[in-house]
Design an enzyme around this catalytic site. Structure first.
Site, PDB file in Angstrom:
ATOM      1  N   VAL A  88       0.830  -1.205   0.000  1.00  0.00           N
ATOM      2  CA  VAL A  88       0.000   0.000   0.000  1.00  0.00           C
ATOM      3  C   VAL A  88       0.870   1.262   0.000  1.00  0.00           C
ATOM      4  O   VAL A  88       0.444   2.308  -0.491  1.00  0.00           O
ATOM      5  CB  VAL A  88      -1.018  -0.021   1.175  1.00  0.00           C
ATOM      6  N   TYR A  99      -1.823  -2.110 -10.295  1.00  0.00           N
ATOM      7  CA  TYR A  99      -1.271  -2.871  -9.166  1.00  0.00           C
ATOM      8  C   TYR A  99      -0.765  -4.228  -9.635  1.00  0.00           C
ATOM      9  O   TYR A  99       0.341  -4.650  -9.284  1.00  0.00           O
ATOM     10  CB  TYR A  99      -2.366  -3.031  -8.110  1.00  0.00           C
ATOM     11  N   HIS A 154       2.482  -3.937 -11.453  1.00  0.00           N
ATOM     12  CA  HIS A 154       3.539  -3.191 -10.774  1.00  0.00           C
ATOM     13  C   HIS A 154       4.674  -4.131 -10.351  1.00  0.00           C
ATOM     14  O   HIS A 154       4.433  -5.209  -9.801  1.00  0.00           O
ATOM     15  CB  HIS A 154       2.965  -2.482  -9.545  1.00  0.00           C
ATOM     16  N   ILE A 214       2.456   1.210  -4.047  1.00  0.00           N
ATOM     17  CA  ILE A 214       1.617   1.182  -5.255  1.00  0.00           C
ATOM     18  C   ILE A 214       0.430   2.116  -5.026  1.00  0.00           C
ATOM     19  O   ILE A 214      -0.487   1.798  -4.260  1.00  0.00           O
ATOM     20  CB  ILE A 214       1.165  -0.257  -5.571  1.00  0.00           C
ATOM     21  N   MET A 257      -3.438   1.264  -4.783  1.00  0.00           N
ATOM     22  CA  MET A 257      -3.832   0.413  -3.648  1.00  0.00           C
ATOM     23  C   MET A 257      -4.107   1.334  -2.471  1.00  0.00           C
ATOM     24  O   MET A 257      -3.199   1.952  -1.934  1.00  0.00           O
ATOM     25  CB  MET A 257      -2.724  -0.585  -3.324  1.00  0.00           C
TER      26      MET A 257
END
Length: 132
Positions: free
Chosen positions: A37, A78, A81, A40, A43
């Site tokens: 979190v 996400y 990533h 990214i 998120m």
């Protein structure tokens, strides 16, 4: 333009770690998951807990993980990533079983094993041919 999902997109992962995975290893994996979190942007939140169903209806799953994203496109970002991919390569091999559900605007996608999840992740990624 990103399509905002009302209340975001929720992903729920039910997991059972492989026998022999130590509590210390599990704690490190959970900390790594929680740290995504911070790495990214799409998120928005991460929550987890031990599965506590009195009815034991969750087929042996021991942990529940919930993540929230601002949009469906955010989930795709996400998924692609590098920090998520690196984490998935550490996390997934430690799981005996997992089940995954994603919901946005009352649409639910459910997957039951790592290979199904990997296929779904690839489907969410933009086609590299479309990037040129």
């Amino acid at each position: 333009m990103e399509e905002e999902a009302k209340g975001g997109v929720k992903n729920v992962l039910l997991a059972k770690f492989k026998e022999g995975t130590s509590e210390s290893q599990i704690d490190q994996l959970i900390q790594g998951y929680a740290n995504l979190v911070n790495l990214i942007d799409p998120m928005k939140s991460f929550h987890w807990g031990n599965e506590l169903s009195i009815e034991k209806q969750l087929e042996g799953y021991t942990h529940v993980f919930e993540t929230t994203f601002q949009s469906v496109e955010g989930v795709a970002e996400y998924t692609a990533h590098p920090a998520h991919l690196d984490f998935a390569n550490l996390f997934l091999p430690n799981l005996e079983q997992l089940s995954f559900s994603s919901t946005a605007d009352q649409q639910v996608i459910t997957k039951k094993n790592p290979s199904e999840i990997q296929v779904m992740m690839m489907e969410l990624l933009p086609d590299p041919k479309d990037q040129s």
